[in-house]
Write a protein that holds these residues in place. Structure first.
Motif, PDB file in Angstrom:
ATOM      1  N   THR A 351       0.841  -1.192   0.000  1.00 18.34           N
ATOM      2  CA  THR A 351       0.000   0.000   0.000  1.00 18.34           C
ATOM      3  C   THR A 351       0.881   1.249   0.000  1.00 18.34           C
ATOM      4  O   THR A 351       1.873   1.301   0.729  1.00 18.34           O
ATOM      5  CB  THR A 351      -0.903   0.002   1.244  1.00 18.34           C
ATOM      6  N   PRO A 352       0.549   2.273  -0.791  1.00 12.95           N
ATOM      7  CA  PRO A 352       1.371   3.493  -0.846  1.00 12.95           C
ATOM      8  C   PRO A 352       1.593   4.108   0.533  1.00 12.95           C
ATOM      9  O   PRO A 352       0.662   4.233   1.332  1.00 12.95           O
ATOM     10  CB  PRO A 352       0.548   4.416  -1.756  1.00 12.95           C
ATOM     11  N   ILE A 353       2.826   4.502   0.792  1.00 18.65           N
ATOM     12  CA  ILE A 353       3.212   5.007   2.114  1.00 18.65           C
ATOM     13  C   ILE A 353       2.530   6.333   2.421  1.00 18.65           C
ATOM     14  O   ILE A 353       2.029   6.550   3.541  1.00 18.65           O
ATOM     15  CB  ILE A 353       4.745   5.160   2.202  1.00 18.65           C
ATOM     16  N   ILE A 354       2.499   7.253   1.480  1.00 19.38           N
ATOM     17  CA  ILE A 354       1.927   8.572   1.754  1.00 19.38           C
ATOM     18  C   ILE A 354       0.461   8.449   2.154  1.00 19.38           C
ATOM     19  O   ILE A 354      -0.005   9.125   3.080  1.00 19.38           O
ATOM     20  CB  ILE A 354       2.097   9.499   0.536  1.00 19.38           C
ATOM     21  N   GLU A 355      -0.285   7.593   1.483  1.00 22.20           N
ATOM     22  CA  GLU A 355      -1.689   7.422   1.849  1.00 22.20           C
ATOM     23  C   GLU A 355      -1.825   6.802   3.238  1.00 22.20           C
ATOM     24  O   GLU A 355      -2.756   7.127   3.982  1.00 22.20           O
ATOM     25  CB  GLU A 355      -2.407   6.580   0.798  1.00 22.20           C
ATOM     26  N   GLN A 356      -0.900   5.922   3.596  1.00 25.73           N
ATOM     27  CA  GLN A 356      -0.945   5.361   4.948  1.00 25.73           C
ATOM     28  C   GLN A 356      -0.679   6.436   6.001  1.00 25.73           C
ATOM     29  O   GLN A 356      -1.317   6.458   7.055  1.00 25.73           O
ATOM     30  CB  GLN A 356       0.072   4.235   5.084  1.00 25.73           C
ATOM     31  N   LEU A 357       0.259   7.330   5.720  1.00 24.91           N
ATOM     32  CA  LEU A 357       0.529   8.427   6.647  1.00 24.91           C
ATOM     33  C   LEU A 357      -0.701   9.316   6.800  1.00 24.91           C
ATOM     34  O   LEU A 357      -1.023   9.780   7.904  1.00 24.91           O
ATOM     35  CB  LEU A 357       1.717   9.257   6.148  1.00 24.91           C
ATOM     36  N   LEU A 358      -1.385   9.551   5.696  1.00 27.44           N
ATOM     37  CA  LEU A 358      -2.592  10.370   5.723  1.00 27.44           C
ATOM     38  C   LEU A 358      -3.679   9.713   6.581  1.00 27.44           C
ATOM     39  O   LEU A 358      -4.291  10.362   7.437  1.00 27.44           O
ATOM     40  CB  LEU A 358      -3.093  10.574   4.288  1.00 27.44           C
ATOM     41  N   VAL A 359      -3.912   8.428   6.376  1.00 24.68           N
ATOM     42  CA  VAL A 359      -4.963   7.740   7.119  1.00 24.68           C
ATOM     43  C   VAL A 359      -4.612   7.617   8.596  1.00 24.68           C
ATOM     44  O   VAL A 359      -5.491   7.685   9.461  1.00 24.68           O
ATOM     45  CB  VAL A 359      -5.242   6.362   6.484  1.00 24.68           C
ATOM     46  N   THR A 360      -3.335   7.466   8.905  1.00 29.63           N
ATOM     47  CA  THR A 360      -2.924   7.415  10.312  1.00 29.63           C
ATOM     48  C   THR A 360      -3.359   8.685  11.032  1.00 29.63           C
ATOM     49  O   THR A 360      -3.883   8.634  12.161  1.00 29.63           O
ATOM     50  CB  THR A 360      -1.402   7.238  10.419  1.00 29.63           C
ATOM     51  N   ARG A 361      -3.174   9.818  10.386  1.00 22.06           N
ATOM     52  CA  ARG A 361      -3.606  11.087  10.987  1.00 22.06           C
ATOM     53  C   ARG A 361      -5.132  11.196  11.038  1.00 22.06           C
ATOM     54  O   ARG A 361      -5.693  11.695  12.007  1.00 22.06           O
ATOM     55  CB  ARG A 361      -3.026  12.268  10.214  1.00 22.06           C
ATOM     56  N   LEU A 362      -5.790  10.729   9.995  1.00 24.82           N
ATOM     57  CA  LEU A 362      -7.247  10.853   9.944  1.00 24.82           C
ATOM     58  C   LEU A 362      -7.928  10.000  11.008  1.00 24.82           C
ATOM     59  O   LEU A 362      -8.979  10.391  11.543  1.00 24.82           O
ATOM     60  CB  LEU A 362      -7.750  10.450   8.559  1.00 24.82           C
ATOM     61  N   LEU A 363      -7.360   8.834  11.326  1.00 25.13           N
ATOM     62  CA  LEU A 363      -7.978   7.985  12.341  1.00 25.13           C
ATOM     63  C   LEU A 363      -8.005   8.662  13.708  1.00 25.13           C
ATOM     64  O   LEU A 363      -8.864   8.358  14.540  1.00 25.13           O
ATOM     65  CB  LEU A 363      -7.247   6.643  12.430  1.00 25.13           C
TER      66      LEU A 363
END
Length: 485
Positions: A351-363
């Protein structure tokens, strides 16, 4: 060469009640056209030979020839030497259709608009990127921070979970496909709800499963469990347990909360009984929670499915954050997570890293996100109910208490005809049979409740024009509907 062949018998089933008052060849061509456009007949499928289809439908071969000719003229069928008549799409001989133009409203996708603060959080996520640049960036299981955040979310909701039980995927559909490949062998039986999310049964079927449908009891705001905020589901529970006992399936895919497309939620008793039956039979339950937290006013507090018994959980942010953020996840026992890693490696590298960083913050802001979505969905549901009641008094529009769609009873088996007519009026909708197998659900139509008011107004106007265009279809005065913006 076509990837698959459609038999005359299979096409007859998909066609359903296709005959109208016009010429037979045009009616046949138009129904096949819709089946191609909404994906029920995939691109690159070889259609039945003209003689075979004529015999099956009790038509003259001239009629079938004319229908195929009409489809060729519109770019939906191509005749290939040695391959017969093969389905195509205009302007894209063997690819998916291009997005609809600005003159069309696409009501076939049930997904809310992006969060208003998404750009701000995306910029913050970029600031987190330097810490990730020390390795190659291929991540087939998920960053430790995101896996921990997803596990914490389950724990807060009443299902204790560790990060080791989480695999991050490229959306929920990717998760379902991975699980299908890991759990299902060719010829194995798999239970699906009927109706259900079409891409789920497609993933199971692609893995080789023989599908066993179990009827869902639609949410209608009534029944013995209404005091708990839920419709009666005793019949559905009994049917599910019988199907598990009699068909011996390896897997069962279901959506326990705000099911797509019916909006139904399972009671606690139903969850426990279904999971108990599955555990005794050795059936793996895949519980899709993509819409699980989109509660509007259900009035019943329910835990994630796996809190009531053994189940694999699938989730994503596609229906809460935005469909363009392609991050989902699987919650399962550690041995299955390891097995999924082996299944995944031939298909993608993570899974793309940048999107994972984004979702980590959104959670971290998920409660705020759900508060916003709850108000948007309540407004969208209430507005759609008012518009439909005024324009289509003969339709049955259930009062859903969560999720993103409503499953409407049309009162007649005309869903495919209506979907085809709607395209001529600038509206793309998903006909009822898209959510079943073998041409079922022609009496139903799925509509989203998650669109902005101006889009919903324009969509209902177009739907009313399409309904009037069907011979003998009644429709009320349209004075309540707002002008197209």
């Amino acid at each position: 060469m076509a990837e698959s062949t459609l038999s005359a018998r299979a096409l007859e089933t998909l066609l359903g009640e296709w005959r109208g008052k016009g010429s037979a060849y045009q009616a046949l061509a138009e129904r096949v056209r819709l089946l191609i456009l909404d994906g029920r007949i995939p691109v690159d499928t070889r259609l039945p030979a003209e003689r075979d289809l004529a015999e099956r439908l009790r038509l003259s071969r001239t009629t079938v020839t004319a229908a195929y000719g009409h489809l060729r003229e519109h770019g939906l069928v191509q005749s290939l030497r040695g391959s017969g008549s093969v389905t195509r799409l205009p302007g894209a001989p063997s690819t998916l259709p291009a997005p609809p133009g600005t003159d069309h409203i696409d009501f076939s996708k049930a997904a809310p608009p992006a969060l208003p603060w998404l750009p701000e959080v995306a910029r913050q996520a970029i600031d987190d990127l330097p810490a990730q640049l020390g390795d190659p960036g291929f991540d087939p299981i998920g960053t430790p921070a995101l896996r921990a955040a997803i596990a914490d979310r389950y724990t807060v909701r009443g299902l204790p979970t560790s990060a080791e039980q989480i695999m991050v995927t490229i959306g929920a559909q990717h998760a379902i496909a991975l699980l299908s490949r890991a759990l299902v062998g060719r010829g194995d039986r798999a239970i699906i709800e009927a109706p259900t999310y079409p891409h789920a049964y497609e993933a199971l079927r692609t893995a080789g499963a023989r599908l066993v449908p179990v009827a869902v009891v639609p949410h209608d705001g009534s029944g013995p469990d209404r005091d708990a905020g839920l419709p009666g589901d005793g019949d559905e529970t009994a049917a599910m347990t019988r199907a598990i006992q009699h068909s011996n399936p390896v897997a069962a895919y279901l959506m326990p909360d705000f099911q797509n497309p019916t909006g139904r939620s399972l009671t606690v008793d139903a969850r426990e009984r279904m999971l108990d039956a599955a555990a005794r039979q050795g059936t793996v339950v895949i519980a899709d929670e993509t819409t699980g937290e989109l509660d509007i006013d259900r009035g019943a507090s329910l835990l994630p499915m796996a809190a009531y018994g053994p189940a694999i959980m699938v989730g994503s942010v596609g229906k809460t954050v935005w469909g363009g953020v392609r991050v989902g996840w699987i919650r399962a026992d550690r041995p299955l997570i390891r097995r999924l890693l082996a299944v995944r490696s031939p298909g993608d590298l993570g899974t793309p890293i940048i999107e994972q960083l984004l979702v980590t913050r959104l959670l971290e802001r998920m409660d705020d996100i759900l508060d916003l979505r709850r108000e948007q969905l309540r407004a969208g549901r209430d507005r759609l109910e008012i518009l439909l009641a005024e324009a289509f008094p003969g339709w049955h529009v259930p009062h859903v208490d969560g999720g993103i769609v409503t499953w409407i009873g049309l009162g007649a088996p005309v869903s495919s005809q209506l979907a085809l007519a709607a395209r001529s009026h600038g509206l793309i909708i998903a006909a009822g049979p898209r959510f079943g197998i073998d041409g079922a659900f022609e009496r139903f139509l799925r509509l989203p409740i998650c669109y902005p008011a101006e889009t919903t107004d324009a969509a209902v106007q177009a739907l009313a024009r399409a309904w009037r265009s069907l011979s003998g279809a009644p429709v009320a005065d349209q004075g309540l509907l707002a002008a197209v913006v």
